[in-house]
Design a protein around this motif. Sequence first.
Motif, PDB file in Angstrom:
ATOM      1  N   LEU A   1       8.469   7.631  -7.636  1.00 52.00           N
ATOM      2  CA  LEU A   1       7.926   6.470  -8.339  1.00 52.00           C
ATOM      3  C   LEU A   1       7.053   6.959  -9.491  1.00 52.00           C
ATOM      4  CD1 LEU A   1       9.098   5.060  -5.917  1.00 52.00           C
ATOM      5  CD2 LEU A   1       6.942   3.899  -5.554  1.00 52.00           C
ATOM      6  N   THR A   2       7.222   6.285 -10.640  1.00 56.60           N
ATOM      7  CA  THR A   2       6.597   6.755 -11.877  1.00 56.60           C
ATOM      8  C   THR A   2       5.841   5.593 -12.530  1.00 56.60           C
ATOM      9  OG1 THR A   2       8.536   8.178 -12.126  1.00 56.60           O
ATOM     10  CG2 THR A   2       7.177   7.904 -14.087  1.00 56.60           C
ATOM     11  N   GLU A   3       4.699   5.907 -13.134  1.00 55.38           N
ATOM     12  CA  GLU A   3       3.885   4.909 -13.845  1.00 55.38           C
ATOM     13  C   GLU A   3       4.771   4.057 -14.763  1.00 55.38           C
ATOM     14  OE1 GLU A   3       0.457   4.807 -13.609  1.00 55.38           O
ATOM     15  OE2 GLU A   3       0.095   3.333 -15.221  1.00 55.38           O
ATOM     16  N   GLY A   4       4.627   2.755 -14.665  1.00 55.92           N
ATOM     17  CA  GLY A   4       5.395   1.851 -15.533  1.00 55.92           C
ATOM     18  C   GLY A   4       6.681   1.338 -14.892  1.00 55.92           C
ATOM     19  N   ASP A   5       7.089   1.940 -13.752  1.00 56.49           N
ATOM     20  CA  ASP A   5       8.328   1.493 -13.075  1.00 56.49           C
ATOM     21  C   ASP A   5       8.191   0.072 -12.550  1.00 56.49           C
ATOM     22  OD1 ASP A   5       9.605   3.932 -13.224  1.00 56.49           O
ATOM     23  OD2 ASP A   5       9.343   4.457 -11.099  1.00 56.49           O
ATOM     24  N   LEU A   6       9.301  -0.639 -12.542  1.00 57.24           N
ATOM     25  CA  LEU A   6       9.445  -1.783 -11.641  1.00 57.24           C
ATOM     26  C   LEU A   6      10.050  -1.237 -10.355  1.00 57.24           C
ATOM     27  CD1 LEU A   6      10.875  -4.584 -13.941  1.00 57.24           C
ATOM     28  CD2 LEU A   6       8.642  -4.565 -12.806  1.00 57.24           C
ATOM     29  N   VAL A   7       9.652  -1.763  -9.209  1.00 59.44           N
ATOM     30  CA  VAL A   7      10.226  -1.315  -7.937  1.00 59.44           C
ATOM     31  C   VAL A   7      10.645  -2.535  -7.124  1.00 59.44           C
ATOM     32  CG1 VAL A   7       9.895   0.092  -5.864  1.00 59.44           C
ATOM     33  CG2 VAL A   7       8.594   0.620  -7.935  1.00 59.44           C
ATOM     34  N   VAL A   8      11.936  -2.597  -6.819  1.00 58.10           N
ATOM     35  CA  VAL A   8      12.446  -3.668  -5.955  1.00 58.10           C
ATOM     36  C   VAL A   8      12.311  -3.206  -4.508  1.00 58.10           C
ATOM     37  CG1 VAL A   8      14.507  -4.958  -5.249  1.00 58.10           C
ATOM     38  CG2 VAL A   8      14.055  -4.581  -7.680  1.00 58.10           C
ATOM     39  N   LEU A   9      11.594  -3.999  -3.707  1.00 64.22           N
ATOM     40  CA  LEU A   9      11.429  -3.723  -2.265  1.00 64.22           C
ATOM     41  C   LEU A   9      12.150  -4.845  -1.529  1.00 64.22           C
ATOM     42  CD1 LEU A   9       7.551  -3.211  -2.421  1.00 64.22           C
ATOM     43  CD2 LEU A   9       9.256  -1.380  -2.351  1.00 64.22           C
ATOM     44  N   ASP A  10      13.261  -4.533  -0.885  1.00 61.87           N
ATOM     45  CA  ASP A  10      14.073  -5.565  -0.217  1.00 61.87           C
ATOM     46  C   ASP A  10      14.335  -5.082   1.198  1.00 61.87           C
ATOM     47  OD1 ASP A  10      15.943  -7.365   0.701  1.00 61.87           O
ATOM     48  OD2 ASP A  10      17.359  -7.075  -0.940  1.00 61.87           O
ATOM     49  N   PHE A  11      13.823  -5.821   2.164  1.00 61.50           N
ATOM     50  CA  PHE A  11      13.958  -5.353   3.551  1.00 61.50           C
ATOM     51  C   PHE A  11      14.041  -6.551   4.490  1.00 61.50           C
ATOM     52  CE2 PHE A  11       9.523  -6.320   4.141  1.00 61.50           C
ATOM     53  CZ  PHE A  11       8.993  -6.094   2.886  1.00 61.50           C
ATOM     54  N   GLY A  12      14.561  -6.279   5.680  1.00 65.28           N
ATOM     55  CA  GLY A  12      14.703  -7.343   6.667  1.00 65.28           C
ATOM     56  C   GLY A  12      14.511  -6.792   8.058  1.00 65.28           C
ATOM     57  N   GLY A  13      14.334  -7.685   9.002  1.00 62.97           N
ATOM     58  CA  GLY A  13      14.152  -7.262  10.383  1.00 62.97           C
ATOM     59  C   GLY A  13      14.919  -8.167  11.324  1.00 62.97           C
TER      60      GLY A  13
ATOM     61  N   GLU B   1      11.522   7.177  -3.352  1.00 65.97           N
ATOM     62  CA  GLU B   1      12.039   5.910  -2.820  1.00 65.97           C
ATOM     63  C   GLU B   1      12.286   6.040  -1.317  1.00 65.97           C
ATOM     64  OE1 GLU B   1      14.443   4.576  -6.891  1.00 65.97           O
ATOM     65  OE2 GLU B   1      15.559   5.318  -5.157  1.00 65.97           O
ATOM     66  N   ARG B   2      12.823   7.187  -0.902  1.00 65.49           N
ATOM     67  CA  ARG B   2      13.108   7.371   0.534  1.00 65.49           C
ATOM     68  C   ARG B   2      11.843   7.363   1.373  1.00 65.49           C
ATOM     69  NH1 ARG B   2      17.817  11.827   0.598  1.00 65.49           N
ATOM     70  NH2 ARG B   2      19.389  10.466  -0.329  1.00 65.49           N
ATOM     71  N   GLU B   3      10.788   7.982   0.832  1.00 68.14           N
ATOM     72  CA  GLU B   3       9.520   7.992   1.582  1.00 68.14           C
ATOM     73  C   GLU B   3       8.977   6.575   1.741  1.00 68.14           C
ATOM     74  OE1 GLU B   3       7.679  12.403   0.563  1.00 68.14           O
ATOM     75  OE2 GLU B   3       7.583  10.845  -0.971  1.00 68.14           O
ATOM     76  N   VAL B   4       9.050   5.792   0.669  1.00 67.59           N
ATOM     77  CA  VAL B   4       8.539   4.417   0.744  1.00 67.59           C
ATOM     78  C   VAL B   4       9.401   3.608   1.724  1.00 67.59           C
ATOM     79  CG1 VAL B   4       8.067   2.308  -0.558  1.00 67.59           C
ATOM     80  CG2 VAL B   4       7.606   4.541  -1.599  1.00 67.59           C
ATOM     81  N   ALA B   5      10.729   3.794   1.659  1.00 72.15           N
ATOM     82  CA  ALA B   5      11.618   3.066   2.579  1.00 72.15           C
ATOM     83  C   ALA B   5      11.312   3.447   4.028  1.00 72.15           C
ATOM     84  CB  ALA B   5      13.082   3.358   2.242  1.00 72.15           C
ATOM     85  N   GLY B   6      11.020   4.727   4.258  1.00 69.19           N
ATOM     86  CA  GLY B   6      10.691   5.182   5.619  1.00 69.19           C
ATOM     87  C   GLY B   6       9.429   4.496   6.127  1.00 69.19           C
TER      88      GLY B   6
ATOM     89  N   ALA C   1       0.828  -1.215   0.000  1.00 69.71           N
ATOM     90  CA  ALA C   1       0.000   0.000   0.000  1.00 69.71           C
ATOM     91  C   ALA C   1       0.861   1.263   0.000  1.00 69.71           C
ATOM     92  CB  ALA C   1      -0.914  -0.001   1.222  1.00 69.71           C
ATOM     93  N   ASP C   2       2.154   1.130   0.319  1.00 65.85           N
ATOM     94  CA  ASP C   2       3.044   2.301   0.368  1.00 65.85           C
ATOM     95  C   ASP C   2       3.572   2.673  -1.019  1.00 65.85           C
ATOM     96  OD1 ASP C   2       2.781   2.245   3.134  1.00 65.85           O
ATOM     97  OD2 ASP C   2       4.574   0.999   3.407  1.00 65.85           O
ATOM     98  N   VAL C   3       3.345   1.787  -2.001  1.00 67.14           N
ATOM     99  CA  VAL C   3       3.907   2.021  -3.340  1.00 67.14           C
ATOM    100  C   VAL C   3       2.889   2.813  -4.166  1.00 67.14           C
ATOM    101  CG1 VAL C   3       4.728   0.877  -5.445  1.00 67.14           C
ATOM    102  CG2 VAL C   3       5.280  -0.088  -3.188  1.00 67.14           C
ATOM    103  N   ARG C   4       3.196   4.089  -4.386  1.00 64.57           N
ATOM    104  CA  ARG C   4       2.264   4.960  -5.123  1.00 64.57           C
ATOM    105  C   ARG C   4       3.035   5.952  -5.988  1.00 64.57           C
ATOM    106  NH1 ARG C   4      -0.186   5.442  -0.189  1.00 64.57           N
ATOM    107  NH2 ARG C   4       0.577   7.565   0.090  1.00 64.57           N
ATOM    108  N   THR C   5       2.520   6.217  -7.151  1.00 61.75           N
ATOM    109  CA  THR C   5       3.113   7.231  -8.034  1.00 61.75           C
ATOM    110  C   THR C   5       3.324   8.532  -7.257  1.00 61.75           C
ATOM    111  OG1 THR C   5       1.622   6.333  -9.671  1.00 61.75           O
ATOM    112  CG2 THR C   5       2.841   8.269 -10.342  1.00 61.75           C
TER     113      THR C   5
END
Length: 379
Positions: free
Chosen positions: A223-235, A180-185, A172-176
């Motif tokens: 983030l722009t329409e048509g992008d691929l976005v790699v989301l890689d995170f750990g805890g 990238e920093r905002e989504v990572a936050g 739900a955080d992935v939006r045009t």
Amino acid sequence: MSHAPTGILASRHQQIRQAIVGRSLDALVVTSLPNITYLTNFSGSSAAVVMTEDRILFFTDSRYHTTVTERQAGPCACPGFELVVVEGSYDATVTAHLARLGARQIGFEAAHLTVSRHEWIASTLTAQSPGSKLVATEGVVEVGRVVKDAYEVGVLREAAQRLSDVATAAFADVRTGLTEREVAGSIDRRIREAGFERPAFETIVASGPNSALPHARPTERKLTEGDLVVLDFGGVYDSYCVDLTRTVAVGRASARSREVHAAVLSAHDAAVAAVVPGQSRFAIDAAARARLEAAGMADAFGHGTGHGLGIEIHEDPRIVKRRPDVDTRGEQVALGMVFTIEPGAYFPGWGGVRIEDDVLVTKGGVETLTRVTTELLEL
Ligand code: GLY
Ligand code: MN
Ligand code: MN
């Protein structure tokens, strides 16, 4: 935060003691903090351990005295624990105790002691305890850590479920228009809210052409329409690390994005399917690589297929192409090992895809601990 119960620590100690005796050592000096956590439950930033056939001396300083003493009064006390509070330097204190123990053959962790510290300890020991000798050891504790015990499997299973929930919510955080920093936050906030102590590494949100960089750092790119976005995170959960990657599309995915995603997913599935006790870790890597090669993307997959997970985010077993200089330990994967499967394909200037799950080797083959859809989501 939970810790390994006393009985689990006792069986870990027994295994290390067998290795100490088997190498004809009188003592083993443990300076790797992850190894110290494994042996004692300590998770602070400064400590050392000296293990002998029947003793375990634990060195820390006044900052950790209260925490350690309180833990020793509970169900996760380290058995046989002898606390030494360091007032001056760690190395001087450890060396003085080694001399007092009369240990002659003293193992040290060659991968975790700097040359200058080694030289200082060796020359001081020679002066204080003539006849004693430092002996280089490799992986004495790590060999135990690579196969997870029942306590560790329980923690990793719980952590992987929590991280999966974070992933599902993070879509739900992935939006045009968001950077990238905002989504990572947002993802980092979700990781903490899910009960993790902290992210296991700097969260990767890599969009558009940045997704071609396997270890990209989040930028101000929107983030722009048509992008691929790699989301890689750990805890990190109760001192144990879990790790997950999904690649999603912003809006409709192009035909090429679908093709690359399908090839990486096929590589991921082939590698997971190859996991069974006794399998070569190089063969698991090869199973992923063969699928990308069949898709004409062999050159786009430069990194290894996976890495072990535990107290460290990257540990044994390494699921890689054989590297003769460093791949000297165990080739076969075994029951109780936990590692990632994370193939990717990266095309500089265009973008990339990675799909990562955490798996446990079981009697029947494999259990995927992270559970999140692997379909290409269009968000
Ligand atoms: N970004 C760390 C990893 O997936 O291994
Ligand atoms: Mn990983
Ligand atoms: Mn990862």
